[in-house]
Write a protein that holds these residues in place. Structure first.
Motif, PDB file in Angstrom:
ATOM      1  N   SER A 128       0.835  -1.204   0.000  1.00  0.00           N
ATOM      2  CA  SER A 128       0.000   0.000   0.000  1.00  0.00           C
ATOM      3  C   SER A 128       0.868   1.250   0.000  1.00  0.00           C
ATOM      4  CB  SER A 128      -0.950   0.003   1.192  1.00  0.00           C
ATOM      5  OG  SER A 128      -0.236   0.063   2.406  1.00  0.00           O
ATOM      6  N   TYR A 129       2.012   1.170   0.671  1.00  0.00           N
ATOM      7  CA  TYR A 129       2.881   2.349   0.699  1.00  0.00           C
ATOM      8  C   TYR A 129       3.438   2.652  -0.691  1.00  0.00           C
ATOM      9  CZ  TYR A 129       5.966   5.996   2.340  1.00  0.00           C
ATOM     10  OH  TYR A 129       6.568   7.226   2.518  1.00  0.00           O
ATOM     11  N   GLY A 130       3.572   1.605  -1.478  1.00  0.00           N
ATOM     12  CA  GLY A 130       4.062   1.795  -2.844  1.00  0.00           C
ATOM     13  C   GLY A 130       3.214   2.785  -3.616  1.00  0.00           C
ATOM     14  N   SER A 131       1.891   2.708  -3.478  1.00  0.00           N
ATOM     15  CA  SER A 131       1.040   3.632  -4.228  1.00  0.00           C
ATOM     16  C   SER A 131       0.729   4.902  -3.446  1.00  0.00           C
ATOM     17  CB  SER A 131      -0.258   2.917  -4.654  1.00  0.00           C
ATOM     18  OG  SER A 131      -1.244   3.021  -3.658  1.00  0.00           O
ATOM     19  N   LEU A 132       0.687   4.774  -2.120  1.00  0.00           N
ATOM     20  CA  LEU A 132       0.301   5.907  -1.287  1.00  0.00           C
ATOM     21  C   LEU A 132       1.498   6.784  -0.919  1.00  0.00           C
ATOM     22  CD1 LEU A 132      -2.173   6.995   0.266  1.00  0.00           C
ATOM     23  CD2 LEU A 132      -1.433   5.558   2.198  1.00  0.00           C
ATOM     24  N   GLY A 133       2.635   6.136  -0.687  1.00  0.00           N
ATOM     25  CA  GLY A 133       3.820   6.828  -0.189  1.00  0.00           C
ATOM     26  C   GLY A 133       4.188   8.083  -0.972  1.00  0.00           C
ATOM     27  N   PRO A 134       4.283   7.990  -2.295  1.00  0.00           N
ATOM     28  CA  PRO A 134       4.685   9.180  -3.054  1.00  0.00           C
ATOM     29  C   PRO A 134       3.732  10.368  -2.850  1.00  0.00           C
ATOM     30  CG  PRO A 134       4.875   7.213  -4.403  1.00  0.00           C
ATOM     31  CD  PRO A 134       4.211   6.794  -3.130  1.00  0.00           C
ATOM     32  N   MET A 135       2.449  10.080  -2.644  1.00  0.00           N
ATOM     33  CA  MET A 135       1.494  11.169  -2.376  1.00  0.00           C
ATOM     34  C   MET A 135       1.740  11.764  -1.001  1.00  0.00           C
ATOM     35  SD  MET A 135      -2.087   9.602  -3.821  1.00  0.00           S
ATOM     36  CE  MET A 135      -2.968  11.140  -3.625  1.00  0.00           C
ATOM     37  N   LEU A 136       1.943  10.882  -0.026  1.00  0.00           N
ATOM     38  CA  LEU A 136       2.184  11.366   1.337  1.00  0.00           C
ATOM     39  C   LEU A 136       3.478  12.174   1.397  1.00  0.00           C
ATOM     40  CD1 LEU A 136       1.139   8.261   3.514  1.00  0.00           C
ATOM     41  CD2 LEU A 136      -0.244  10.244   2.836  1.00  0.00           C
ATOM     42  N   GLU A 137       4.479  11.705   0.643  1.00  0.00           N
ATOM     43  CA  GLU A 137       5.760  12.411   0.652  1.00  0.00           C
ATOM     44  C   GLU A 137       5.611  13.841   0.126  1.00  0.00           C
ATOM     45  OE1 GLU A 137       8.533   9.707  -1.269  1.00  0.00           O
ATOM     46  OE2 GLU A 137       8.132   8.199   0.287  1.00  0.00           O
ATOM     47  N   GLN A 138       4.657  14.020  -0.792  1.00  0.00           N
ATOM     48  CA  GLN A 138       4.445  15.381  -1.313  1.00  0.00           C
ATOM     49  C   GLN A 138       3.786  16.301  -0.292  1.00  0.00           C
ATOM     50  OE1 GLN A 138       3.626  16.576  -5.114  1.00  0.00           O
ATOM     51  NE2 GLN A 138       3.752  14.544  -6.051  1.00  0.00           N
ATOM     52  N   ILE A 139       2.815  15.793   0.444  1.00  0.00           N
ATOM     53  CA  ILE A 139       2.092  16.696   1.363  1.00  0.00           C
ATOM     54  C   ILE A 139       2.750  16.797   2.739  1.00  0.00           C
ATOM     55  CG2 ILE A 139      -0.113  16.271   0.201  1.00  0.00           C
ATOM     56  CD1 ILE A 139      -0.844  14.875   3.062  1.00  0.00           C
TER      57      ILE A 139
END
Ligand code: NBP
Length: 478
Positions: free
Chosen positions: A148-159
């Motif tokens: 799940s972090y694979g798809s979610l992580g990059p978004m979280l890293e941005q915000i």
């Protein structure tokens, strides 16, 4: 256009996170039980990015790009279960539910297990930084599957907030409840940090005789040094603030009772179960509850205390420097204890948490952000298997250099009748760890005396029992 992420629960935290995602170019679907909040968000901030307001659960889910990412930001506890029960039947295998509320990690473990059976990734996520952080960059602590972090992580890293070196203040913490566990300990450390700062203020006022405005100045100078942190900075601001109605220092008109929402208490409850001595956090939680017992305090007000004398100007300035040392040393102990709890939780639950990464993502965005966390990050970077923060050479050297002043401050507090449960618990922890022998041998011998609980010896293998009620000869047990 389908939304990259959906946020349900649009109170302060949810709306600010939704706006943060939108400001970073993501399309955000919006949902709230009471539609008025969704409408208000669109009305006030709809121009900040691409929002898709929805009314029903079905509409909300239909608005999401697959695999769907659905962030729940409702009141923790039953509301979270209610929202999951409402949405889970509408989701498909591979979809991701993120719970950003302050859930207890055991609830997160249960929810993750239940949803996994449905093929849904459940990502219990700690979010720290309050409303302001949610909008401009919080520290984010996601648990759940690595996939799940694979798809979610990059978004979280941005915000997420960015540390001074530009690194985002988020990382995959570990499976199931790991994220909420780490957020819980973060809050426990926050309680301890706040208590230590409060004790420093109390000492500067009661022993050194400084005014709140003078203490604000002292805190400002501390904030230019190794204690540089968000909490020291806001403390200086609070202490410098004057109440408009009375002209008194603001701190003197606020009711002298500290409340709590529960994450500090959880940290201590879990630490008791895990057998981890987080005495600094425990004292901070107890100090808040003691402050709230107004009747008990009123009934005890006439109990005798020491005759107080305040220091002269020169001695006061010297004392302020010593308090800085005591505060710094106690802070090292709080973090040592908190990281010990994370390490123990990680072993207990098989999370394989990277302690250095935790220190790194707490450097920005969250309430305990501090220059100090750069040092913890560095300590784990130079030695990833560091058994304890106190075994880091630099921390050991610093706490060693502070210990004389630390003792002076605790002694002065005792002599002046100023309660310093945080400072003294931290010092007791330090001295207990240093001790060649503790009186634990005596405790164990007592246990053997009254309950035949047996003991081990330093000089021989095995378990023993002394026949206390008989001829006091030693027998080999079990
Ligand atoms: P609150 O914790 O005040 O929760 C209000 C939201 O929960 C509203 O959207 C409300 O909907 C919704 N809600 C409730 Br209450 N019961 C519900 C139910 N049965 N079904 C559906 N929705 C329900 O909001 P917050 O202060 O923004 O915090 C959100 C989460 O973030 C909490 O878990 C909190 O612990 C956590 N958190 C807060 C902070 C902070 O600084 N405040 C920091 C970090 C984490 P309604 O509008 O219809 O009443």
């Amino acid at each position: 256009e389908k939304a990259d992420i959906g946020v349900t629960g649009l109170a302060v935290m949810g709306s600010n996170l939704a706006r943060n995602f939108a400001r970073h170019g993501f399309t955000v679907a919006l949902h709230n039980r009471t539609k008025a909040k969704t409408d208000a968000l669109i009305k006030d901030h709809g121009d900040e990015g691409d929002f898709v307001p929805t009314t029903t659960a079905e509409e909300f889910v239909a608005a999401l790009e697959r695999p769907r990412r659905l962030l729940i930001m409702v009141k923790a506890g039953e509301p979270t279960d209610a929202v999951i029960a409402e949405f889970a039947p509408l989701l498909e295998s591979g979809d991701v539910i993120i719970d950003g509320g302050n859930a207890h990690f055991e609830d997160t473990r249960r929810r993750e297990r239940e949803l996994r059976e449905q093929g849904i990734h459940f990502v219990g996520t700690g979010v720290s930084g309050g409303e302001e952080g949610a909008l401009n960059g919080p520290s984010i602590m996601p648990g759940g599957s690595a996939e799940s972090y694979g798809s979610l992580g990059p978004m979280l890293e941005q915000i997420a907030a960015k540390a001074k070196d530009g690194k985002p203040c988020t990382t995959h913490i570990g499976p199931d409840g790991a994220g909420h566990f780490v957020k819980m300990v973060h809050n426990g450390i926050e309680y301890a940090d706040m208590q230590l700062i409060a004790e420093a203020y109390h000492l500067l006022r009661a022993v050194a005789g400084y005014s709140p405005a003078q203490i604000a100045e002292i805190f400002r100078t501390w904030n230019d040094g190794r204690l540089d942190s968000y909490l020291i900075q806001i403390t200086a601001e609070v202490l410098a603030h004057t109440d408009a109605a009375t002209g008194k220092p603001f701190v003197d008109v606020v009711a002298d009772q500290a409340e709590q929402k529960g994450t500090g208490r959880w940290t201590v409850q879990v630490a008791l179960d895990l057998g981890v001595p987080v005495s600094g956090i425990a004292e901070a939680v107890f100090a808040r509850s003691l402050s709230g017992h107004a009747e008990l305090r009123a009934a005890s007000r006439d109990l005798p205390g020491p005759r107080g004398t305040t220091l002269d100007e020169k001695a006061a300035a010297r004392f302020a420097d010593q308090v800085e040392q005591a505060l710094y040393a106690s802070k090292i102990v709080s973090y040592t204890q908190g990281f010990h709890q994370i390490q123990t939780g990680s072993e207990e639950y098989g999370w394989d948490i990277d302690l250095g990464a935790i220190a790194s993502i707490w450097r920005g965005g969250c309430i305990i952000r501090a220059a100090f966390l750069d040092r913890i990050t560095a300590a784990y970077a130079s030695r990833p298997d560091l058994p304890s923060l106190l075994s880091d050479e630099r921390f050991a050297q610093e706490i060693g250099a502070a210990q004389e002043d630390w003792r002076t401050v605790v002694a002065a507090a005792v002599q002046h009748g100023v309660p310093v449960p945080g400072f003294s618990a931290a010092l007791a922890y330090y001295d207990a760890l240093r001790a060649e022998r503790l009186p634990a041998a005596l405790t164990q011998a007592q246990r053997d005396f009254f309950g035949a609980h047996t003991y081990r010896r330093d000089d021989r293998e095995g378990t023993f029992h002394t026949l206390w009620g008989g001829d006091r000869s030693e027998t080999k047990a079990g």
